[in-house]
Scaffold this active site. Structure first.
Site, PDB file in Angstrom:
ATOM      1  N   ASN A 123       2.421  -6.052   3.292  1.00  0.00           N
ATOM      2  CA  ASN A 123       1.590  -6.967   4.077  1.00  0.00           C
ATOM      3  C   ASN A 123       1.889  -8.397   3.673  1.00  0.00           C
ATOM      4  OD1 ASN A 123      -0.322  -4.981   5.455  1.00  0.00           O
ATOM      5  ND2 ASN A 123      -0.407  -4.362   3.310  1.00  0.00           N
ATOM      6  N   HIS A 132       1.900  -6.429   9.122  1.00  0.00           N
ATOM      7  CA  HIS A 132       1.755  -5.112   8.499  1.00  0.00           C
ATOM      8  C   HIS A 132       3.088  -4.398   8.697  1.00  0.00           C
ATOM      9  CE1 HIS A 132      -0.136  -0.885   8.732  1.00  0.00           C
ATOM     10  NE2 HIS A 132      -0.255  -1.270   7.486  1.00  0.00           N
ATOM     11  N   ASP A 148      -6.306   8.642   1.834  1.00  0.00           N
ATOM     12  CA  ASP A 148      -5.973   8.268   3.201  1.00  0.00           C
ATOM     13  C   ASP A 148      -5.287   9.463   3.850  1.00  0.00           C
ATOM     14  OD1 ASP A 148      -5.836   6.642   5.412  1.00  0.00           O
ATOM     15  OD2 ASP A 148      -3.883   5.820   4.870  1.00  0.00           O
ATOM     16  N   THR A 174      -2.091  -2.427  -3.700  1.00  0.00           N
ATOM     17  CA  THR A 174      -2.107  -3.434  -4.761  1.00  0.00           C
ATOM     18  C   THR A 174      -3.065  -4.548  -4.368  1.00  0.00           C
ATOM     19  OG1 THR A 174      -0.395  -4.866  -3.817  1.00  0.00           O
ATOM     20  CG2 THR A 174       0.351  -3.040  -5.240  1.00  0.00           C
ATOM     21  N   ARG A 221      -1.632 -11.223   9.490  1.00  0.00           N
ATOM     22  CA  ARG A 221      -1.088 -10.420   8.397  1.00  0.00           C
ATOM     23  C   ARG A 221      -0.034  -9.548   9.050  1.00  0.00           C
ATOM     24  NH1 ARG A 221      -2.866  -4.807   6.292  1.00  0.00           N
ATOM     25  NH2 ARG A 221      -4.146  -4.844   8.162  1.00  0.00           N
ATOM     26  N   GLU A 238       0.861  -1.190   0.000  1.00  0.00           N
ATOM     27  CA  GLU A 238       0.000   0.000   0.000  1.00  0.00           C
ATOM     28  C   GLU A 238       0.892   1.232   0.000  1.00  0.00           C
ATOM     29  OE1 GLU A 238      -1.812   0.226   3.972  1.00  0.00           O
ATOM     30  OE2 GLU A 238      -1.410  -1.891   4.227  1.00  0.00           O
ATOM     31  N   GLU A 279      -3.824   7.096  -1.946  1.00  0.00           N
ATOM     32  CA  GLU A 279      -3.175   5.826  -1.606  1.00  0.00           C
ATOM     33  C   GLU A 279      -3.685   4.743  -2.526  1.00  0.00           C
ATOM     34  OE1 GLU A 279      -2.790   4.904   2.488  1.00  0.00           O
ATOM     35  OE2 GLU A 279      -2.567   2.750   2.178  1.00  0.00           O
TER      36      GLU A 279
END
Lengths: 504, 64
Positions: A161, A248, A97, A105, A246, A10, A102
């Site tokens: 991520n 981050h 954002d 993908t 996940r 992102e 932003e």
């Protein structure tokens, strides 16, 4: 066994509106994204009559902490539901954002796919800039930069991520990935003119490896906008939480070099697979991680060692060689299925190559490593015009390296290696990867835009008339691929038929 | 760093790469310098006209 390392990026882009007096970055970001969506409708790439598909916030929970508790002083990130939000037919999410455009993908199956859809995100922003020209007054323009800092103490992120097995102890992840995050900037850093950490001057740090190192203050935590941590604890899997985490990752720079993106994602995925399988077996924890992170960023010669918690010292390159050696053994004994055999083997070869070049002479990596490529331009220009490091022309080069306008972008001119074909990128602007659930999301949006009222990472909400809205959950990121549902989607004429055949 | 020594020995291709290094002043060295010169010419063409104003006005809000 390590789970498949499904991964996405992102990116928050820098945005400047000029020529129109007072500018508001939130408005400019909205104009940009709306211009793109309108252009899709105008050119028939999105249904004329369809309202734009909204983002479904029902399952968003960015305040949940992977450590199991939320420290009292942490500010949970707010979910902004009122800003422009679009879901694209390539499975990506494109939205405002905070005060930036932003683009996230779609979920990708390996590092190479990430490069393709990350480049597609750049192309989407480029097309948005072009489309926005028609909506702006004469002399007005919106500029977009793929960078992470304005050089004045403000930073915005490029987050990765990675899918991980839920049963991997979070403490082990933190302990074993931290030294990797502190040192991977030797090849993943995008380079920055000057310094933004308090108490340091550009005389002391004229140039550094990373855009982001100056902004990190904690070792581990939930924050992303203040007191940023090296390891972020957001526990929001966007998948079956019993099975998955996940991770981050907020520490990375946005890369202009395709190979740098590939290496950043590819090596991190391999290291995470090793951590999941508990095969790393080395402890390179820095004595003071934040100090080590910055010291590595400020050391363009790549020779200064940092102190280890266990005693002794190590340089960033030595630490990377240690991780590389463990990865090589892991590849031999356990294989690289989790990251894709072919891509995994290629990442290993390129990882060894880039470390070898950086060790011999960092300048040798100018065609793959952003901070080296940028530094080459800066040093050349500085010498030619006999400039001091504080000269604004050098700061301008530092910004324009990341400029997405083709006629201004310096990264485009810096002789960086290409990894993926431009045709492949053009295709990825409107088509999803075939290898993850993004395929189901993207294909349904292409085929039945009128019938989809909302989407998010783990579900699609259909309105097929008459019945109540129907939510199709997608809790397994590796399902919904072309192999699973390609034929089904091809065969169904209507969304109602699809839902009936899915049995939902 | 015993690991490193082992790795170096087991990777003969690294020696081959070293041999190909470009000596300064050679034909290839000149070519690389010429390429950089062209690149620097191009930067002069594409760099924002008023770099100082551009850099000064480049202000972003924090994100994430």
């Amino acid at each position: 066994m390590a789970v498949p390392k499904i991964v996405g990026i992102e990116t928050e882009f820098g945005i400047v509106a000029r020529g129109g007096g007072e500018s508001n970055p939130i408005t400019a970001s909205s104009v940009l994204i709306n211009a793109y969506v309108q252009e899709l409708v105008r050119t028939g790439q999105s249904a004329r009559t369809a309202p734009r598909v909204g983002w479904d916030f029902e399952d968003e929970m960015p305040h949940v902490d992977a450590r199991g508790t939320t420290p009292g002083d942490a500010r949970p990130p707010e979910v902004e539901t009122h800003l422009v939000n679009a879901v694209l037919t390539n499975g990506a999410r494109y939205y405002v954002d905070h005060a930036h455009p932003e683009c996230s993908t779609p979920e990708c199956a390996d590092a190479r796919e990430v490069v393709v859809w990350d480049r597609a995100a750049e192309e989407i922003l480029r097309r948005s800039m072009t489309a926005a020209r028609d909506l702006l007054g004469p002399g007005e323009e919106i500029l977009v930069h793929k960078n992470n800092s304005d050089g004045k103490g403000n930073s915005y992120g490029c987050h990765e991520n990675y899918l991980l097995a839920r049963d991997t102890p979070f403490g082990r992840i933190v302990r074993q990935i931290t030294p990797f995050f502190v040192t991977r900037q030797v090849f993943a850093g995008a380079g920055k003119v000057g310094v933004e950490a308090p108490g340091l001057t550009a005389q002391e740090v004229p140039y550094q490896l990373s855009q982001r190192a100056d902004f990190f203050e904690e070792e581990v935590g939930l924050e992303t906008t203040l007191k940023r941590p090296i390891v972020n604890t957001r526990d929001e899997p966007h998948a079956d939480a019993k099975q998955y985490r996940r991770l981050h990752v907020i520490i990375g720079d946005a890369n202009m070099s395709e190979v740098a993106t590939y290496l950043k994602v590819g090596t991190t995925a391999i290291v995470l697979a090793m951590i999941e399988d508990d095969e790393l077996g080395i402890d390179l924890a820095p004595a003071v991680p934040i100090a080590a992170l910055r010291q590595v960023s400020y050391d363009v010669g790549l020779t200064r060692p940092f102190e280890l918690a266990s005693g002794g010292t190590i340089t960033a390159l030595e630490a990377q060689w240690e991780y590389f050696e463990r990865a090589r053994k892991y590849a031999e004994t356990r294989g690289l299925d989790a990251v894709g055999q072919e891509v995994g083997a290629d990442v290993m070869a390129r990882w060894e190559d880039v470390l070898t070049k950086l060790e011999t002479d960092p300048a040798q990596a100018a065609d793959v490593v952003d901070w080296v490529a940028k530094r080459r331009l800066l040093e050349g220009y500085r010498e030619r015009h006999d400039l001091e490091w504080g000269d604004p022309r050098l700061a301008a080069i530092g910004l324009q390296y990341h400029d997405l306008r083709p006629e201004r972008c310096l990264a485009e001119r810096a002789g960086l290696q290409r990894l993926v074909d431009p045709d492949e990128v053009a295709h990825a602007v409107s088509n999803p990867p075939e290898t993850t659930r993004a395929y189901f999301r993207g294909r349904c949006l292409q085929k039945w835009p009128d019938a989809i009222v909302a989407a998010n990472w783990d579900s699609l909400v259909f309105d097929v008339g008459g019945d109540p809205l129907r939510r199709v959950p997608m809790m397994e990121p590796s399902r919904g691929t072309a192999e699973h549902v390609g034929t089904l989607i091809d065969e169904c004429e209507t969304a109602a038929e699809l839902l009936s055949r899915l049995g939902s | 760093m015993a690991e490193r020594e082992q790795k170096k020995k087991s990777a003969p291709q690294r020696d081959a790469e070293t041999v190909e290094e470009v000596p300064a002043g050679s034909e290839s060295g000149e070519k690389i310098k010429a390429e950089l010169d062209d690149l620097l010419d191009e930067i002069d063409d594409v760099l924002e006209q008023n770099a100082e104003d551009f850099v000064k006005s480049y202000i972003q809000k924090g994100g994430e």
